[in-house]
Design a protein around this motif. Structure first.
Motif, short mmCIF file in Angstrom:
data_model
loop_
_atom_site.label_atom_id
_atom_site.label_comp_id
_atom_site.label_asym_id
_atom_site.label_seq_id
_atom_site.Cartn_x
_atom_site.Cartn_y
_atom_site.Cartn_z
N GLU A 172 41.30 67.88 42.22
CA GLU A 172 42.16 66.94 42.92
C GLU A 172 42.14 65.57 42.25
O GLU A 172 41.18 65.17 41.60
N ASN A 173 43.20 64.86 42.51
CA ASN A 173 43.39 63.58 41.87
C ASN A 173 43.34 62.51 42.94
O ASN A 173 44.26 62.36 43.73
N ARG A 174 42.25 61.81 43.02
CA ARG A 174 42.14 60.85 44.12
C ARG A 174 42.37 59.40 43.73
O ARG A 174 43.40 58.84 43.88
N MET A 175 41.41 58.75 43.13
CA MET A 175 41.42 57.28 43.13
C MET A 175 42.30 56.67 42.06
O MET A 175 41.82 55.98 41.17
N ILE A 176 43.57 56.92 42.24
CA ILE A 176 44.49 56.45 41.20
C ILE A 176 44.39 54.95 40.98
O ILE A 176 44.35 54.47 39.88
N TYR A 177 44.34 54.21 42.10
CA TYR A 177 44.44 52.76 41.98
C TYR A 177 43.08 52.09 42.04
O TYR A 177 42.96 50.96 42.46
N ASN A 178 42.08 52.85 41.72
CA ASN A 178 40.73 52.30 41.81
C ASN A 178 40.11 52.42 40.43
O ASN A 178 39.26 53.25 40.19
N PRO A 179 40.54 51.53 39.52
CA PRO A 179 40.16 51.73 38.12
C PRO A 179 38.66 51.68 37.91
O PRO A 179 38.13 52.32 37.02
N ILE A 212 38.31 59.11 55.13
CA ILE A 212 37.24 59.87 54.49
C ILE A 212 37.81 61.04 53.69
O ILE A 212 37.48 61.23 52.54
N PHE A 213 38.69 61.78 54.34
CA PHE A 213 39.27 62.93 53.65
C PHE A 213 40.68 62.57 53.18
O PHE A 213 41.51 62.17 53.98
N PRO A 214 40.93 62.73 51.91
CA PRO A 214 42.26 62.36 51.39
C PRO A 214 43.34 63.21 52.05
O PRO A 214 43.18 64.41 52.23
N ILE A 215 44.42 62.53 52.42
CA ILE A 215 45.50 63.23 53.12
C ILE A 215 46.10 64.32 52.24
O ILE A 215 46.43 65.40 52.72
N THR A 257 41.04 60.68 71.27
CA THR A 257 42.42 60.54 70.79
C THR A 257 42.60 59.42 69.78
O THR A 257 43.61 59.36 69.12
N ALA A 258 41.63 58.52 69.68
CA ALA A 258 41.82 57.41 68.76
C ALA A 258 40.81 57.41 67.62
O ALA A 258 41.17 57.38 66.45
N MET A 259 39.52 57.47 67.98
CA MET A 259 38.51 57.31 66.94
C MET A 259 38.41 58.50 66.00
O MET A 259 38.37 58.33 64.78
N ILE A 260 38.37 59.68 66.59
CA ILE A 260 38.19 60.86 65.74
C ILE A 260 39.35 61.02 64.77
O ILE A 260 39.13 61.23 63.59
N PRO A 261 40.61 60.87 65.23
CA PRO A 261 41.71 60.92 64.26
C PRO A 261 41.58 59.88 63.15
O PRO A 261 41.91 60.15 62.00
N VAL A 262 41.06 58.70 63.49
CA VAL A 262 40.90 57.69 62.43
C VAL A 262 39.93 58.21 61.38
O VAL A 262 40.15 58.09 60.18
#
Lengths: 301, 383, 245
Positions: free
Chosen positions: B174-181, B317-320, B305-310
């Motif tokens: 997977e390709n994650r941190m594109i903008y994190n040089p 934490i997990f890339p979309i 309904t709010a915290m866990i989805p965040v």
């Protein structure tokens, strides 16, 4: 003036808990009207309807010309409401609570100080203490001050003396008597029957119905039975003895006496002799004036 | 005799006084409750430090080797970039795949970069060339992070050499941190922590503070007064809005000075993003308060309904992109997803308003929807 | 001489510099109905908590049900029953489930619980309510059931904290008749109330003012001592001395 007609209210999934079964009454200006009955009789439901907090299933209530359903906004301006449970902010001080409620109603403590002076003066020395740290009697005084601060026309007090000791209770009723003189209508509910005498008129409520509405004396005058008191040592044994007597319809302990209702045929002397013969030598039997509690028990039996 | 007694109460003035008195009262509640105060101020600090140091997602000293059967300028360019990156240490070029596998098995390698034959030629002619990243999965975390780093470098190379040719690399990780040089993981989660902390403060605290009035019976007295429900609700949100901004600033300062995360874009734009998100989460808190009657339930409901989805669905934490399709679609309705995306764009990538208008619009839309829902659910009586 | 089931001397509880209970000394006989009166805030609840072994005294000593209130408080808990107006039974449990729960808490066996449940429901004439959720019972019934549950394990002492508040007049008297029955069986009853007529039903009453016990005697003796014919008046005369709120 309050005019209540045929209020019905039920709760529960299938409306199976009926809180009010067609309650009607009127309260005149400058009157203390007491709704007296045990917990669960429907007092709180009735008062919440009058305070526009819940809707009746049917029936109407007009308070000083305003309908509690349609004109709820006006109702909320003209009433002072004190719920059964202590409902002020425990973490705010006495003064902060009072100030908050004054502002809520668009007034200030200074403007209406004369209304609450009598009551508030007693708790003013503790005005910086948090409301949660006050004793029961003091909390009631603060709650009453908060309910009065906006100069309401009608005061609705739901069981203000529940759990309060007899001395604080008496003081509280003395305060209500003085408030009445200012022309307020005061609606008050209580489970303590001995407080009935402090009201101008009372309604006895049981299981959602008014079983009698009158002046306290009127209710007592309407008592139809023959009521005697029996006094003596070994009360609980006497009670058993009285229960066994076929001419005695009911017998209940009342403080240091036993109140009995008897058949017309029985004479007090006769009963006394009967008890003496059963070895209760120091016994005394004499007719008495019923209390409201006697009336309540007679009406609900 | 006071003059005011003869004057009619000015309605507007009266409402303003009610409002101020209520806001004042709310602040008193918060100040009086030491524990809440500690939580409110402590949460952002603890979260930042926790994620910043304790949960160190960074992997250093990645041992990498290359297998390049037909070296050319593209493969050498890519290899050079990886070698120069401070997180990698070069173990040299392998002569065969066998040699590579042997080294990997012995634990001498974390990552192998394997180019296909005639890489540049393929790229020029077919527009496709494959590079395989073989990660040593004896430490799965380290391995996958190493692969992620490398793929990000390759993507960076691709971006910088766009003019060369369109190169859709075939990369099997997977390709994650594109903008994190710099590949610093703190860049990843600072926006996430902002999303989480603001959600906790706004949604949980607001809903609990309203439900507490129901539970303690004070709502009964408020309802029996001329106070408008709208005034009360609006007044309730003010202190939490203030606190949210304080927390937001605390996080910004901590991440800048402690974690060294820069603010590349406009600070004002960043605050606008925060303002919209805070409004959204506050509104959600109000919605929750209309649905429950007990403080415990308000906390549980908000948390689920709010915290866990965040935590799970916002990309914190997990890339979309890695999510299964269902979860990815579900993440669309998670407010924090849009907030985190917007913050990353502004804060890390330094992009401007025109790159985040979509996120902002979605959040505003959500706020309006929840507001309508809340109004529809609000009762002017006890039942 | 009758056995003492509560003996305390100089029992004191301080919270910071506030002395809630200030050197109280008294004892209670086995099978006695002891009324524990006092204004709100006089220290009744704190004193009762110490007697039940759930609050540690700051000073003083005492024995309850034969056990030391400081060293053997766990044993005390096993030998007393407790019921209050505020909490007595779980509203969302059925009648029999409540009985089973409290029987279980006090370590009764399944068999004992089953037998005693039947017997109790029969005695209260409650058999048809066995499967009713407690919240649907009228308050008076609830309190009668709660009292039965509190003495289900045959404790030596039962503590009742305002058990009849808000209960209807006839029910209130039935409740007191249950108290008499329990006392006749040898269970000591320690009760607080705000109904002064109920003070008359006690063998002896104590009246607390500002953390002290200001009076302790039989209701008749107290009336005589304060030269009045009602307990209400006795209470009022004493409580007027209170300085703290």
């Amino acid at each position: 003036m309050i005019e209540v007609k045929n209020l019905y209210k039920s709760y529960g999934r299938a409306d199976n808990i009926i809180a009010l079964k067609g309650v009607s009454f009127t309260v005149n200006d400058g009157e203390i009207f007491g709704v007296i009955g045990p917990d669960g009789a429907g007092k709180t439901s009735l008062f919440r309807i009058l305070a526009s907090l819940i809707l009746p299933d049917s029936g109407s209530a007009i308070m000083n010309g305003h309908d509690v359903v349609k004109d709820y906004k006006t109702i909320r301006q003209i009433i002072g409401y004190m719920p059964g449970r202590f409902s002020l902010y425990q973490d705010l001080s006495v003064e902060e609570n009072l100030k908050f409620f004054a502002t809520l109603f668009g007034t200030t403590i200074e403007e209406n100080y004369h209304l609450i002076k009598d009551i508030y003066r007693q708790i003013e020395p503790f005005k910086n203490r948090r409301a949660g740290a006050l004793s029961g009697g003091m909390k009631q005084k603060l709650a009453l001050s908060c309910a009065l601060i906006h100069k309401p026309e009608i005061l609705i007090l739901d069981e203000p003396t529940t759990g309060v000791d007899p001395v604080s209770r008496k003081e509280f009723w003395d305060m209500l008597a003085r408030l009445k003189e200012q022309g307020l209508i005061i609606l008050v509910s209580t489970a303590y029957m001995d407080e009935a005498g402090r009201c101008d008129r009372i309604a006895l409520i049981k299981e959602g119905e008014f079983i009698a509405t009158d002046t306290p004396q009127g209710i007592i005058d309407n008592y139809s039975g023959v009521l005697w008191a029996v006094q003596g040592s070994r009360m609980s044994v006497i009670l058993h003895e009285l229960r066994a007597h076929h001419l005695i319809k009911s017998s209940f302990a009342f403080g240091d006496k036993i109140h009995i209702t008897v058949d017309e045929g029985l004479q007090a002397e006769e009963l006394k002799q009967y008890l003496i013969n059963k070895n209760f030598e120091d016994v005394n039997v004499f007719p008495i004036e019923p209390t409201v509690e006697d009336c309540f028990m007679a009406l609900t039996n | 005799m006071r003059f005011s007694e003869n004057l009619p109460v000015k309605q507007k003035d009266f409402k303003m006084k009610q409002f101020i008195a209520f806001v004042n009262k709310e602040f008193l509640h918060i100040i009086r409750d030491n524990r809440t105060l500690l939580i409110i101020i402590g949460i952002p600090i603890v979260e930042i430090l926790l994620f910043g140091f304790a949960i160190n997602m960074e992997v250093q000293n990645i041992k990498v080797a290359f297998y390049d059967p037909t070296p050319d300028s593209v493969t050498q360019g890519i290899s050079e970039r990886i070698k120069q990156n401070p997180y990698f240490s070069n173990m040299g070029n392998a002569q065969s795949m066998d040699e590579m596998e042997e080294a990997m098995r012995k634990g001498k390698l974390d990552l192998a970069v394997v180019y296909q034959q005639n890489f540049q030629e393929n790229l020029v002619h077919s527009g496709q060339a494959a590079v395989q990243l073989l990660a040593n999965s004896s430490d799965p975390n380290r391995g996958s992070i190493a692969a992620t780093y490398a793929s990000a470098i390759i993507a960076g190379y691709q971006r910088d050499n766009m003019d060369l040719v369109q190169i859709p690399f075939q990369i099997q990780t997977e390709n994650r941190m594109i903008y994190n040089p710099l590949m610093k993981s703190s860049y990843m989660f600072v926006p996430g922590i902002m999303g989480l902390v603001l959600m906790i403060i706004c949604t949980i605290m607001t809903s609990v503070s309203i439900v507490r009035e129901k539970e303690r019976g004070t709502m009964e007295v408020l309802l029996a007064s001329p106070l408008k429900h709208g005034t009360m609700v609006f007044a309730k949100t003010i202190p939490y809005m203030v606190i949210s901004f304080i927390d937001f600033i605390i996080i910004l300062l901590l991440s800048y000075f402690v974690l060294g995360v820069p603010v590349n874009g406009s600070l004002i734009l960043l605050f606008l993003v925060a303002l919209i998100y805070i409004s959204l989460t506050l509104t959600y808190g109000l919605t929750v308060s209309t649905l429950v009657d007990k403080q415990v339930n308000a906390v549980i409901f908000s948390a689920i309904t709010a915290m866990i989805p965040v935590l799970m669905l916002s990309g914190m934490i997990f890339p979309i992109d890695n999510m299964p399709g269902v979860l990815r679609s579900l993440s669309v309705i998670v407010p924090a997803r849009w907030f985190i995306e917007a913050v990353r764009k502004v804060m890390i990538q330094g992009q401007g308003f025109f790159m985040i208008w979509k996120e902002l619009l979605i959040m505003i839309g959500m706020t309006l929807f929840l507001l309508l829902l809340t109004v529809a659910n609000t009762k002017k009586r006890l039942e | 001489m009758r056995k003492k089931v509560i003996e305390v001397s100089n029992l004191t509880k301080k919270f910071g510099n506030f002395t809630a209970v200030d050197h109280i000394t008294f004892d209670v006989d086995e099978g006695e109905i002891f009324g524990f009166l006092g204004a709100n805030g006089a220290g009744k609840t704190t004193a009762m908590q110490m007697l039940c072994g759930i609050s540690m005294p700051t000073a003083g000593e005492g024995r309850v049900a034969g056990y030391d209130i400081i060293k053997e408080n766990e044993l005390i808990k096993r030998n007393i029953g407790y019921m209050s107006q505020k909490f007595s039974l779980y509203e969302d449990l059925k009648v029999w489930e409540n009985i089973r729960l409290f029987g279980g808490i006090y370590g009764l066996s399944e068999k004992e619980i089953a037998d005693k449940t039947d017997e109790l429901l029969k005695r209260l004439d409650f058999e048809q309510e066995r499967d009713t959720l407690v919240k649907y019972l009228p308050l008076g019934w609830k309190q009668k059931l709660a009292f039965s549950v509190a003495i289900f394990h045959e404790p030596k002492i039962v503590f009742l904290d305002e058990p009849t508040g808000g209960v209807d007049p006839a029910m209130r008297r039935q409740f007191w008749e249950m108290i008499y029955d329990a006392a006749d069986r040898g269970i000591t009853v320690f009760v607080t109330t705000h109904y002064m007529d109920e003070a008359e039903y006690c063998n002896r009453v104590s009246i607390m003012v500002d953390g002290h016990i200001e009076a302790l005697d039989s209701p008749a003796a107290l009336r005589q001592q304060f030269n009045t014919d009602s307990m209400d008046e006795v209470f009022r005369k004493l409580a007027r001395k209170a300085e703290r709120f």
